[in-house]
Design a protein around this motif. Sequence first.
Motif, PDB file in Angstrom:
ATOM      1  N   ILE A 221      -4.541 -27.590   8.953  1.00 55.95           N
ATOM      2  CA  ILE A 221      -4.400 -29.024   9.193  1.00 55.95           C
ATOM      3  C   ILE A 221      -3.175 -29.279  10.059  1.00 55.95           C
ATOM      4  N   THR A 222      -3.179 -30.438  10.696  1.00 57.78           N
ATOM      5  CA  THR A 222      -2.008 -30.984  11.377  1.00 57.78           C
ATOM      6  C   THR A 222      -1.952 -32.468  11.036  1.00 57.78           C
ATOM      7  N   LYS A 223      -0.798 -32.945  10.561  1.00 53.15           N
ATOM      8  CA  LYS A 223      -0.687 -34.319  10.073  1.00 53.15           C
ATOM      9  C   LYS A 223       0.342 -35.104  10.877  1.00 53.15           C
ATOM     10  N   MET A 224       0.086 -36.390  11.012  1.00 55.14           N
ATOM     11  CA  MET A 224       1.032 -37.267  11.703  1.00 55.14           C
ATOM     12  C   MET A 224       0.759 -38.712  11.291  1.00 55.14           C
ATOM     13  N   THR A 225       1.743 -39.564  11.502  1.00 57.31           N
ATOM     14  CA  THR A 225       1.609 -40.996  11.249  1.00 57.31           C
ATOM     15  C   THR A 225       1.451 -41.719  12.575  1.00 57.31           C
ATOM     16  N   ALA A 226       0.535 -42.678  12.631  1.00 56.69           N
ATOM     17  CA  ALA A 226       0.255 -43.357  13.898  1.00 56.69           C
ATOM     18  C   ALA A 226      -0.212 -44.782  13.624  1.00 56.69           C
ATOM     19  N   MET A 227      -0.400 -45.526  14.703  1.00 60.58           N
ATOM     20  CA  MET A 227      -0.953 -46.885  14.653  1.00 60.58           C
ATOM     21  C   MET A 227      -2.278 -46.889  15.399  1.00 60.58           C
ATOM     22  N   VAL A 228      -3.275 -47.478  14.803  1.00 58.91           N
ATOM     23  CA  VAL A 228      -4.562 -47.674  15.475  1.00 58.91           C
ATOM     24  C   VAL A 228      -4.587 -49.093  16.012  1.00 58.91           C
ATOM     25  N   GLN A 229      -4.911 -49.221  17.297  1.00 59.57           N
ATOM     26  CA  GLN A 229      -4.905 -50.529  17.948  1.00 59.57           C
ATOM     27  C   GLN A 229      -6.238 -50.781  18.626  1.00 59.57           C
ATOM     28  N   THR A 230      -6.711 -52.018  18.514  1.00 62.81           N
ATOM     29  CA  THR A 230      -7.908 -52.448  19.225  1.00 62.81           C
ATOM     30  C   THR A 230      -7.951 -53.967  19.250  1.00 62.81           C
ATOM     31  N   ALA A 231      -8.187 -54.519  20.412  1.00 66.04           N
ATOM     32  CA  ALA A 231      -8.358 -55.975  20.592  1.00 66.04           C
ATOM     33  C   ALA A 231      -7.225 -56.772  19.963  1.00 66.04           C
ATOM     34  N   GLY A 232      -5.992 -56.301  20.120  1.00 62.92           N
ATOM     35  CA  GLY A 232      -4.838 -57.038  19.616  1.00 62.92           C
ATOM     36  C   GLY A 232      -4.549 -56.837  18.150  1.00 62.92           C
ATOM     37  N   ARG A 233      -5.368 -56.049  17.460  1.00 64.79           N
ATOM     38  CA  ARG A 233      -5.134 -55.778  16.038  1.00 64.79           C
ATOM     39  C   ARG A 233      -4.613 -54.348  15.875  1.00 64.79           C
ATOM     40  N   MET A 234      -3.696 -54.173  14.913  1.00 65.21           N
ATOM     41  CA  MET A 234      -3.096 -52.860  14.692  1.00 65.21           C
ATOM     42  C   MET A 234      -3.104 -52.532  13.210  1.00 65.21           C
ATOM     43  N   LYS A 235      -3.177 -51.225  12.928  1.00 66.65           N
ATOM     44  CA  LYS A 235      -3.184 -50.770  11.540  1.00 66.65           C
ATOM     45  C   LYS A 235      -2.520 -49.403  11.464  1.00 66.65           C
ATOM     46  N   ALA A 236      -1.564 -49.249  10.553  1.00 67.75           N
ATOM     47  CA  ALA A 236      -0.909 -47.961  10.355  1.00 67.75           C
ATOM     48  C   ALA A 236      -1.839 -47.031   9.587  1.00 67.75           C
ATOM     49  N   VAL A 237      -1.885 -45.772  10.033  1.00 66.00           N
ATOM     50  CA  VAL A 237      -2.760 -44.791   9.398  1.00 66.00           C
ATOM     51  C   VAL A 237      -2.044 -43.447   9.281  1.00 66.00           C
ATOM     52  N   GLU A 238      -2.535 -42.644   8.358  1.00 67.63           N
ATOM     53  CA  GLU A 238      -2.103 -41.254   8.224  1.00 67.63           C
ATOM     54  C   GLU A 238      -3.185 -40.390   8.868  1.00 67.63           C
ATOM     55  N   VAL A 239      -2.867 -39.797   9.991  1.00 71.29           N
ATOM     56  CA  VAL A 239      -3.844 -39.027  10.753  1.00 71.29           C
ATOM     57  C   VAL A 239      -3.763 -37.558  10.324  1.00 71.29           C
ATOM     58  N   THR A 240      -4.925 -36.984  10.059  1.00 70.24           N
ATOM     59  CA  THR A 240      -5.005 -35.568   9.708  1.00 70.24           C
ATOM     60  C   THR A 240      -5.932 -34.871  10.687  1.00 70.24           C
ATOM     61  N   GLY A 241      -5.397 -33.858  11.337  1.00 76.11           N
ATOM     62  CA  GLY A 241      -6.223 -33.044  12.213  1.00 76.11           C
ATOM     63  C   GLY A 241      -6.915 -31.961  11.408  1.00 76.11           C
ATOM     64  N   VAL A 242      -8.248 -31.907  11.486  1.00 76.10           N
ATOM     65  CA  VAL A 242      -9.035 -30.966  10.679  1.00 76.10           C
ATOM     66  C   VAL A 242      -9.914 -30.120  11.584  1.00 76.10           C
TER      67      VAL A 242
END
Length: 417
Positions: free
Chosen positions: A102-123
């Motif tokens: 695995i590879t893990k990181m914290t990021a923001m998902v953005q679309t159409a002016g809306r954003m959401k914090a997520v925990e991204v896991t590379g699998v």
Amino acid sequence: MKWYGSQPLAVQLAWRFRRSKGQSGFVSFISASSTVGIALGCFVMILLLSVMNGFERELKDRLLAVLPHGELIAVSNQGMQDWQQQIARLSKDERIAYLAPITKMTAMVQTAGRMKAVEVTGVSTDYLSQSRLARLTTDTQWRGFASQPNAILLGKGVLDKLDVKVGEKVQLLMPQQGDEQHFSAPESVWFEVAGQVSIGGELDNHLALVHLQKASEILGVQSGAQGLEFGFADPYQAPYLMREFGFAFEQHVYISDWTRTHGHLYQDIQLVRMVVYLALTLLIAVACFNIVSTLVMAVNEKRREIAMLKTLGARDGLIIRVFMLQGLFNGLIGTAIGVSLGALAALELSTLAVWLEAVTGSRLLSGDIYFIDFLPSQLEPTEVAVVALIAMGLSTLATLYPAVKAARIEPAKVLGH
């Protein structure tokens, strides 16, 4: 009653004293209240313990079936060295159900002016195609994710928050890797939503999955994987096994297991179980105090009968057994009723909860908050036996003082008056 002839004398006398028509109404009321109290305590204890067992079962079969039980994350920014060989070596251990990079990181998902914090896991789909993550989404969406390098799987809560549909593109924003002393624009990567993953509860609001190679490329992990995630045959052994593997690992790693991230769920269940045992045992004990009161008043009412029995040759041991049995009848009846009703209610609790939700129009458990959206129940015969033993044990202790007091009555003083 004809059946008395085949019963021991102590049982016959205890039953006659209990059913005596000369017994006052107040004594009968106290006796009935002790029976009801013991039955209520047994009923509630079995019901609540079954609910705790149900939550523990769902935690293991539902949540821990899809969450990694442990992780080893490389301290070095270069990632986990020779992770393919490490997987091949560790997979020989029978206690490990699966291993995956695995590879893990914290990021923001953005679309159409809306954003959401997520925990991204590379699998890696090569390692997880037949494992836990393949069960979080449909086969079609999983195949779509596996065939697209720039695909992303988002938690159900993330999709609802961003109002994104499968097939649309989203932007993943991550902090720049490198000099942390200067502010810089976040790194941006576009992904196509291949599907949604759903675990249940709050986890769905922060979950995002991308391909291992893509995640490692974004973070600059040279080895291709930041760490390893573990699944064990017995998830409750994870804290001990992760320390064993982590301390023996050749590379410096961070050690983590599910009890550090979601252990509060299991600890809450165990805490509530302990509180249930303590509180309801005290409830049964209070009900047993009524047995003491009943027998003390019964002894005072039967002083002449006791004196006559002792005059006819009854020994103290017989008198003690008579009044202990009289009190145990209350405990036995209350325990039998409470255990029977508690077991039946525990077996049908989930069905009753669904019916209650349909009648009231409200949900007992919300899937947005808890990791399940129904009321689970699992009846354990051993716990039913323990509850019955607790009730009968306390009932037995409650009869000792009045029974001994009855045996100490002196016939001369009683019959002389």
